[in-house]
Design a protein around this motif. Structure first.
Motif, mmCIF file in Angstrom:
data_model
loop_
_atom_site.group_PDB
_atom_site.id
_atom_site.type_symbol
_atom_site.label_atom_id
_atom_site.label_comp_id
_atom_site.label_asym_id
_atom_site.label_seq_id
_atom_site.Cartn_x
_atom_site.Cartn_y
_atom_site.Cartn_z
ATOM 1 N N GLN A 308 63.510 42.566 78.495
ATOM 2 C CA GLN A 308 64.775 41.979 78.067
ATOM 3 C C GLN A 308 64.659 40.469 77.899
ATOM 4 O O GLN A 308 65.324 39.881 77.047
ATOM 5 N N ARG A 309 63.808 39.853 78.694
ATOM 6 C CA ARG A 309 63.627 38.410 78.551
ATOM 7 C C ARG A 309 63.112 38.056 77.169
ATOM 8 O O ARG A 309 63.554 37.091 76.547
ATOM 9 N N GLU A 310 62.156 38.832 76.666
ATOM 10 C CA GLU A 310 61.636 38.586 75.324
ATOM 11 C C GLU A 310 62.743 38.795 74.287
ATOM 12 O O GLU A 310 62.903 37.998 73.362
ATOM 13 N N THR A 311 63.508 39.862 74.457
ATOM 14 C CA THR A 311 64.612 40.154 73.547
ATOM 15 C C THR A 311 65.627 39.016 73.550
ATOM 16 O O THR A 311 66.141 38.621 72.503
ATOM 17 N N MET A 312 65.918 38.465 74.724
ATOM 18 C CA MET A 312 66.880 37.365 74.823
ATOM 19 C C MET A 312 66.376 36.131 74.081
ATOM 20 O O MET A 312 67.168 35.391 73.478
ATOM 21 N N ASN A 313 65.077 35.902 74.099
ATOM 22 C CA ASN A 313 64.513 34.774 73.352
ATOM 23 C C ASN A 313 64.736 34.937 71.858
ATOM 24 O O ASN A 313 65.115 33.992 71.156
ATOM 25 N N PHE A 314 64.509 36.161 71.347
ATOM 26 C CA PHE A 314 64.737 36.418 69.928
ATOM 27 C C PHE A 314 66.224 36.314 69.586
ATOM 28 O O PHE A 314 66.596 35.825 68.517
ATOM 29 N N SER A 315 67.070 36.769 70.501
ATOM 30 C CA SER A 315 68.517 36.677 70.287
ATOM 31 C C SER A 315 68.950 35.223 70.152
ATOM 32 O O SER A 315 69.751 34.875 69.278
ATOM 33 N N ALA A 316 68.438 34.382 71.031
ATOM 34 C CA ALA A 316 68.772 32.955 70.987
ATOM 35 C C ALA A 316 68.270 32.315 69.694
ATOM 36 O O ALA A 316 68.940 31.444 69.117
ATOM 37 N N GLN A 317 67.115 32.773 69.234
ATOM 38 C CA GLN A 317 66.556 32.249 67.985
ATOM 39 C C GLN A 317 67.476 32.586 66.805
ATOM 40 O O GLN A 317 67.794 31.723 65.986
ATOM 41 N N TYR A 318 67.907 33.832 66.751
ATOM 42 C CA TYR A 318 68.815 34.226 65.656
ATOM 43 C C TYR A 318 70.145 33.495 65.769
ATOM 44 O O TYR A 318 70.699 33.035 64.763
ATOM 45 N N ALA A 319 70.678 33.383 66.988
ATOM 46 C CA ALA A 319 71.958 32.702 67.182
ATOM 47 C C ALA A 319 71.899 31.265 66.690
ATOM 48 O O ALA A 319 72.838 30.771 66.045
ATOM 49 N N ASN A 320 70.809 30.589 66.962
ATOM 50 C CA ASN A 320 70.646 29.203 66.529
ATOM 51 C C ASN A 320 70.635 29.094 65.007
ATOM 52 O O ASN A 320 71.272 28.211 64.422
ATOM 53 N N ILE A 321 69.934 30.025 64.351
ATOM 54 C CA ILE A 321 69.894 30.031 62.883
ATOM 55 C C ILE A 321 71.283 30.328 62.314
ATOM 56 O O ILE A 321 71.726 29.689 61.359
ATOM 57 N N LEU A 322 71.982 31.298 62.915
ATOM 58 C CA LEU A 322 73.292 31.678 62.412
ATOM 59 C C LEU A 322 74.284 30.531 62.521
ATOM 60 O O LEU A 322 75.090 30.301 61.606
ATOM 61 N N VAL A 323 74.248 29.778 63.608
ATOM 62 C CA VAL A 323 75.132 28.623 63.756
ATOM 63 C C VAL A 323 74.899 27.631 62.622
ATOM 64 O O VAL A 323 75.850 27.094 62.026
ATOM 65 N N GLN A 324 73.632 27.389 62.294
ATOM 66 C CA GLN A 324 73.299 26.455 61.203
ATOM 67 C C GLN A 324 73.863 26.932 59.874
ATOM 68 O O GLN A 324 74.421 26.135 59.097
ATOM 69 N N GLU A 325 73.734 28.231 59.603
ATOM 70 C CA GLU A 325 74.194 28.755 58.319
ATOM 71 C C GLU A 325 75.719 28.817 58.244
ATOM 72 O O GLU A 325 76.310 28.536 57.205
ATOM 73 N N LEU A 326 76.360 29.193 59.318
ATOM 74 C CA LEU A 326 77.819 29.215 59.334
ATOM 75 C C LEU A 326 78.396 27.825 59.087
ATOM 76 O O LEU A 326 79.410 27.671 58.397
ATOM 77 N N ALA A 327 77.764 26.826 59.662
ATOM 78 C CA ALA A 327 78.279 25.450 59.585
ATOM 79 C C ALA A 327 78.351 24.926 58.151
ATOM 80 O O ALA A 327 79.072 23.956 57.882
ATOM 81 N N ARG A 328 77.666 25.567 57.226
ATOM 82 C CA ARG A 328 77.690 25.112 55.829
ATOM 83 C C ARG A 328 79.052 25.357 55.172
ATOM 84 O O ARG A 328 79.499 24.555 54.348
ATOM 85 N N ASP A 329 79.727 26.469 55.526
ATOM 86 C CA ASP A 329 80.957 26.832 54.814
ATOM 87 C C ASP A 329 82.097 27.314 55.709
ATOM 88 O O ASP A 329 83.195 27.562 55.217
ATOM 89 N N VAL A 330 81.836 27.476 57.002
ATOM 90 C CA VAL A 330 82.812 28.090 57.897
ATOM 91 C C VAL A 330 83.242 27.070 58.958
ATOM 92 O O VAL A 330 82.382 26.393 59.542
#
Length: 398
Positions: A308-330
């Motif tokens: 689960q620790r590895e999975t949480m690292n990937f989750s955090a990676q996706y979350a960080n990318i999603l925040v960047q993309e949302l910030a463009r228009d949302v």
């Protein structure tokens, strides 16, 4: 690590799931009302034909649950409660089961329950009388009513231990519209429940991802139906998802607060507001009348904790990318990448995030996320983030 996790699954096994029997929607709920006679509180349901509901009690908080065959609701949901009943909720709990949950002000037990035939201006009616009780009597009634609880399981999908079969190499994404059925979520400033708003956002995300041709997209629900918190990530696991996105819309007393945020799993909340949200979202099963005593973990092992620790690292990676993309228009909330102990994100082998699309308690924000243009901007941001995330996975050889 994921190979190790799959080996663990082969050893310890996973839960079983069976298809629930479905019932035709031959019951129409046309009205409801509450009344008081001395210490007795009466609940009356106007229905199209005679039926025998399943009735059981749940404690902490005190609740009475009424399960009917799958039904259509035509009653006025704004009817005021009285007497021993503080509030009520209703909705499709599972295929074939329409649930009404009565929240009690204090301990009370069922004095009598019966059906009445049509008479005069009234059609078929179901009547439930409640009377005050001590806590010990209430808890005894909870135990005695256990056999009235329906056995509700989800429809069968492939076993998680089976070899993954991709469609032309597509990545598998599962989208989870939060709440549903007797769990409506927040009711915001524009008078639309969260369960309705997030379902439309989830559909927009699904359609946007499907248009790329790069993803196999599944949804935990595509109608107004309830799933327990743990069942939501179990659906993702049974689909052997590469990514799980749970979509919600927040609420807060301060109507000036607005903006989207993205959460991933952590045992420690990133701030007080994240802790508040986790406490509320984790109560979803209580709201829908789930017996929490029967909740269990899929598996329990220190090796799974490591996976689960590895999975949480990937989750955090996706979350960080999603925040960047949302910030463009949302519109975004300050400190928009957050962490919380959210039960829906606890799949040990599926990278998972929770997207709070905005605040329903802010009228401008609520209108944005409930509009076609707002949903489109959110969906496009999710698609861009998903593309970037899997491009990075390919670069890592995953």
């Amino acid at each position: 690590m994921l190979r190790l996790f799959n080996l663990i699954l082969l050893i310890v096994g996973t839960f079983m799931c069976a298809a629930a029997p479905s019932a035709a929607k031959d019951v129409q709920i046309d009205g409801l009302r509450f009344g008081v006679n001395g210490e007795t509180t009466r609940f009356v349901l106007d229905i199209s034909n005679e039926t025998e509901p399943g009735i059981f009690l749940l404690a902490d908080p005190y609740r009475v649950v009424i399960d009917l065959p799958e039904a259509n609701w035509h009653a006025n949901s704004a009817v005021q409660t009285t007497g021993l009943v503080e509030g009520y909720r209703h909705g499709l709990f599972a295929p074939g089961v329409y649930r009404i949950v009565l929240d009690l002000k204090e301990a009370a037990t069922v004095k009598t329950a019966f059906s009445l035939p049509p008479r005069g201006q009234y059609g078929h009616r179901f009547v439930l009388d409640l009377e005050p009780a001590t806590r010990s009597n209430f808890l005894a009634a909870v135990q005695s009513s256990k056999n009235e609880r329906p056995v509700v399981t989800s429809a069968s999908v492939p076993d998680v231990t089976a070899p993954r079969k991709r469609i032309a190499g597509k990545r598998i994404v599962v989208i989870d519209p939060g709440h549903g059925g007797p769990d409506p979520g927040n009711l915001g400033a524009i008078g639309v429940y969260e369960k309705v708003v997030v379902l439309e956002i989830a559909r927009a995300i699904r359609d946007e991802l499907n248009r790329t041709g790069r993803y196999e997209v599944h949804m935990t629900r595509d109608r107004d139906i309830f799933h327990p918190v743990r069942e939501r990530f179990r659906i993702a696991r049974r689909h052997r998802a590469d990514l799980f996105i749970s979509v919600h819309a927040d609420s807060i007393a301060n109507s000036k607060v607005s903006g989207a945020s993205v959460y991933n799993l952590s045992e420690t909340a990133s701030d007080k507001e994240a802790g508040r949200l986790a406490a509320r979202e984790n109560k979803s099963d209580v709201i829908a009348g789930v017996n929490l005593d029967e909740a269990d973990d899929d598996v329990s092992s220190i090796l799974i904790d490591l996976a689960q620790r590895e999975t949480m690292n990937f989750s955090a990676q996706y979350a960080n990318i999603l925040v960047q993309e949302l910030a463009r228009d949302v519109p975004m909330l300050g400190r928009s990448h957050r962490f919380a102990n959210l039960g829906v994100l606890k799949a040990p082998d599926v990278p998972s995030i929770l997207l709070e699309a905005g605040y329903l308690t802010n009228k401008t924000n609520a209108r944005f996320i409930n509009s076609d243009s707002g949903r489109k901007k959110i969906a496009q941001a999710v698609r861009r983030a998903t593309d970037r995330y899997f491009q990075q996975m390919v670069a890592l050889g995953r």
